[in-house]
Design an enzyme around this catalytic site. Sequence first.
Site, PDB file in Angstrom:
ATOM      1  N   VAL A   1      -6.360  -1.136   1.508  1.00  0.00           N
ATOM      2  CA  VAL A   1      -5.316  -1.488   2.485  1.00  0.00           C
ATOM      3  C   VAL A   1      -5.523  -0.815   3.839  1.00  0.00           C
ATOM      4  O   VAL A   1      -4.930  -1.225   4.834  1.00  0.00           O
ATOM      5  CB  VAL A   1      -3.888  -1.174   1.972  1.00  0.00           C
ATOM      6  CG1 VAL A   1      -3.506  -2.057   0.807  1.00  0.00           C
ATOM      7  CG2 VAL A   1      -3.715   0.304   1.644  1.00  0.00           C
TER       8      VAL A   1
ATOM      9  N   TYR B   1       3.012  13.078   1.774  1.00  0.00           N
ATOM     10  CA  TYR B   1       3.562  11.859   1.160  1.00  0.00           C
ATOM     11  C   TYR B   1       4.863  11.453   1.857  1.00  0.00           C
ATOM     12  O   TYR B   1       5.031  10.312   2.280  1.00  0.00           O
ATOM     13  CB  TYR B   1       3.794  12.116  -0.331  1.00  0.00           C
ATOM     14  CG  TYR B   1       4.322  10.924  -1.094  1.00  0.00           C
ATOM     15  CD1 TYR B   1       3.499   9.844  -1.391  1.00  0.00           C
ATOM     16  CD2 TYR B   1       5.653  10.883  -1.536  1.00  0.00           C
ATOM     17  CE1 TYR B   1       3.980   8.746  -2.108  1.00  0.00           C
ATOM     18  CE2 TYR B   1       6.136   9.789  -2.256  1.00  0.00           C
ATOM     19  CZ  TYR B   1       5.299   8.733  -2.532  1.00  0.00           C
ATOM     20  OH  TYR B   1       5.776   7.655  -3.244  1.00  0.00           O
TER      21      TYR B   1
ATOM     22  N   LYS C   1       6.056   8.108   3.989  1.00  0.00           N
ATOM     23  CA  LYS C   1       7.118   7.217   3.495  1.00  0.00           C
ATOM     24  C   LYS C   1       8.304   7.146   4.467  1.00  0.00           C
ATOM     25  O   LYS C   1       8.972   6.118   4.568  1.00  0.00           O
ATOM     26  CB  LYS C   1       7.571   7.676   2.105  1.00  0.00           C
ATOM     27  CG  LYS C   1       6.493   7.509   1.014  1.00  0.00           C
ATOM     28  CD  LYS C   1       6.069   6.059   0.817  1.00  0.00           C
ATOM     29  CE  LYS C   1       5.215   5.856  -0.420  1.00  0.00           C
ATOM     30  NZ  LYS C   1       4.809   4.446  -0.602  1.00  0.00           N
TER      31      LYS C   1
ATOM     32  N   VAL D   1       9.396   6.948 -10.883  1.00  0.00           N
ATOM     33  CA  VAL D   1       9.145   5.722 -11.650  1.00  0.00           C
ATOM     34  C   VAL D   1       8.020   6.006 -12.637  1.00  0.00           C
ATOM     35  O   VAL D   1       6.996   6.604 -12.264  1.00  0.00           O
ATOM     36  CB  VAL D   1       8.716   4.548 -10.729  1.00  0.00           C
ATOM     37  CG1 VAL D   1       8.722   3.250 -11.520  1.00  0.00           C
ATOM     38  CG2 VAL D   1       9.603   4.448  -9.505  1.00  0.00           C
TER      39      VAL D   1
HETATM   40  N1  LIG Z   1       5.782   6.301  -9.397  1.00  0.00           N
HETATM   41  C1  LIG Z   1       6.739   6.875  -8.675  1.00  0.00           C
HETATM   42  O1  LIG Z   1       7.417   7.828  -9.131  1.00  0.00           O
HETATM   43  C2  LIG Z   1       7.045   6.371  -7.291  1.00  0.00           C
HETATM   44  C3  LIG Z   1       8.244   6.792  -6.683  1.00  0.00           C
HETATM   45  C4  LIG Z   1       8.567   6.322  -5.415  1.00  0.00           C
HETATM   46  C5  LIG Z   1       7.721   5.438  -4.773  1.00  0.00           C
HETATM   47  N2  LIG Z   1       6.564   5.049  -5.388  1.00  0.00           N
HETATM   48  C6  LIG Z   1       5.711   4.127  -4.643  1.00  0.00           C
HETATM   49  O2  LIG Z   1       5.581   2.934  -5.395  1.00  0.00           O
HETATM   50  C7  LIG Z   1       4.342   2.291  -5.039  1.00  0.00           C
HETATM   51  C8  LIG Z   1       3.608   1.865  -6.305  1.00  0.00           C
HETATM   52  O3  LIG Z   1       3.195   3.025  -6.998  1.00  0.00           O
HETATM   53  P1  LIG Z   1       3.106   3.122  -8.589  1.00  0.00           P
HETATM   54  O4  LIG Z   1       4.201   4.019  -9.023  1.00  0.00           O
HETATM   55  O5  LIG Z   1       2.990   1.787  -9.192  1.00  0.00           O
HETATM   56  O6  LIG Z   1       1.739   3.961  -8.704  1.00  0.00           O
HETATM   57  P2  LIG Z   1       0.292   3.589  -9.245  1.00  0.00           P
HETATM   58  O7  LIG Z   1      -0.562   4.742  -8.869  1.00  0.00           O
HETATM   59  O8  LIG Z   1       0.379   3.199 -10.665  1.00  0.00           O
HETATM   60  O9  LIG Z   1      -0.119   2.292  -8.413  1.00  0.00           O
HETATM   61  C9  LIG Z   1      -0.552   2.359  -7.081  1.00  0.00           C
HETATM   62  C10 LIG Z   1      -1.658   1.353  -6.897  1.00  0.00           C
HETATM   63  O10 LIG Z   1      -2.116   1.425  -5.536  1.00  0.00           O
HETATM   64  C11 LIG Z   1      -3.514   1.319  -5.536  1.00  0.00           C
HETATM   65  N3  LIG Z   1      -4.106   1.883  -4.323  1.00  0.00           N
HETATM   66  C12 LIG Z   1      -4.193   3.184  -3.974  1.00  0.00           C
HETATM   67  N4  LIG Z   1      -4.852   3.313  -2.803  1.00  0.00           N
HETATM   68  C13 LIG Z   1      -5.157   2.035  -2.401  1.00  0.00           C
HETATM   69  C14 LIG Z   1      -5.815   1.504  -1.268  1.00  0.00           C
HETATM   70  N5  LIG Z   1      -6.322   2.298  -0.308  1.00  0.00           N
HETATM   71  N6  LIG Z   1      -5.946   0.170  -1.175  1.00  0.00           N
HETATM   72  C15 LIG Z   1      -5.466  -0.648  -2.156  1.00  0.00           C
HETATM   73  N7  LIG Z   1      -4.851  -0.186  -3.252  1.00  0.00           N
HETATM   74  C16 LIG Z   1      -4.693   1.139  -3.372  1.00  0.00           C
HETATM   75  C17 LIG Z   1      -3.951   2.089  -6.785  1.00  0.00           C
HETATM   76  O11 LIG Z   1      -5.273   1.764  -7.164  1.00  0.00           O
HETATM   77  C18 LIG Z   1      -2.890   1.659  -7.793  1.00  0.00           C
HETATM   78  O12 LIG Z   1      -3.281   0.520  -8.504  1.00  0.00           O
HETATM   79  C19 LIG Z   1       3.579   3.299  -4.175  1.00  0.00           C
HETATM   80  O13 LIG Z   1       3.716   2.946  -2.817  1.00  0.00           O
HETATM   81  C20 LIG Z   1       4.295   4.596  -4.457  1.00  0.00           C
HETATM   82  O14 LIG Z   1       4.163   5.522  -3.400  1.00  0.00           O
HETATM   83  C21 LIG Z   1       6.220   5.476  -6.615  1.00  0.00           C
END
Ligand SMILES: NC(=O)c1ccc[n+]([C@@H]2O[C@H](COP(=O)([O-])OP(=O)(O)OC[C@H]3O[C@@H](n4cnc5c(N)ncnc54)[C@H](O)[C@@H]3O)[C@@H](O)[C@H]2O)c1
Length: 247
Positions: free
Chosen positions: A64, A155, A159, A188
């Site tokens: 991305v 982070y 955000k 999550v």
């Molecule tokens: N899991 C949590 O507790 C939590 C809480 C708040 C927000 N989030 C946000 O939710 C979103 C989804 O996260 P998730 O929990 O599913 O985590 P995850 O790590 O399971 O999924 C994130 C995905 O993003 C991909 N990714 C990372 N860098 C990338 C790049 N440069 N280009 C393309 N893809 C890339 C990873 O390969 C992975 O498949 C994220 O933006 C995360 O910051 C997660």
Amino acid sequence: MNTTSKKLEGKVAIITGAARGQGADEARRFVAEGARVVLTDLLPSGADLAAELGSAAIFIQHDVANEAQWRSVVDTALEKFGRIDILVNNAGIFTPAMLEDTTAESFDRHYRVNQYGPFLGMKAVLAPMKAAGGGSIVNISSVAGMRGFPGMIAYAGSKWALRGMTKCVAREVAPFKIRVNSIHPGLVDTPMLNDHDPEALKQFEAAVPLGRMATTADIVEIVVYLAGDLSSNMTGAELVTDGGLGL
Ligand SMILES: NC(=O)c1ccc[n+]([C@@H]2O[C@H](COP(=O)([O-])OP(=O)(O)OC[C@H]3O[C@@H](n4cnc5c(N)ncnc54)[C@H](O)[C@@H]3O)[C@@H](O)[C@H]2O)c1
């Protein structure tokens, strides 16, 4: 207005970070709701999920933070499905560290994936969404984009920025009937948390007023709502789904 029982019938969506976690479940649900979906991720395993989802899904390996790759994602989406109605800026990274332990490289990486990536994505889909007569952009921020947490300078900085960019772009693109909203999950249960100290996670979870981590299903429901026509009067909104963690 969509009159079928499927909430995203006929729509075409790009979901970043769709190989696993929230993005993968968003892709599954979007297809079930009648959308055709372009899944993108750095991880090549997104191709397996797209194959499982059939002709309504394709996968593109994509960083991305790479502008040229965004152009190719948009071109491929248009070639394959003819339009773009929805962008979910979901890809993200999270490496906790206190200020004094945060390296410039780590700070820059959080900026590039979590902030610059969604900037490139919003820019890339603008022309096709204008051509489609409107669209919906859903930016996955975090409760860390709503308040301060120790160990999250890189982070949370990215955000908070994503939340701010959401509001600026929402104002800019409203005349084109393009809506831009952000979602702010707390904890999550996804692979993102796998590398974290289980004890620290337990303590964090214990601090959630509703007493549990979110499931991906909790988040997906809101993504579908913001992506679809039921939220057609909403733009620039920030939907918090954190069990009360940020209160
Ligand atoms: N899991 C949590 O507790 C939590 C809480 C708040 C927000 N989030 C946000 O939710 C979103 C989804 O996260 P998730 O929990 O599913 O985590 P995850 O790590 O399971 O999924 C994130 C995905 O993003 C991909 N990714 C990372 N860098 C990338 C790049 N440069 N280009 C393309 N893809 C890339 C990873 O390969 C992975 O498949 C994220 O933006 C995360 O910051 C997660």
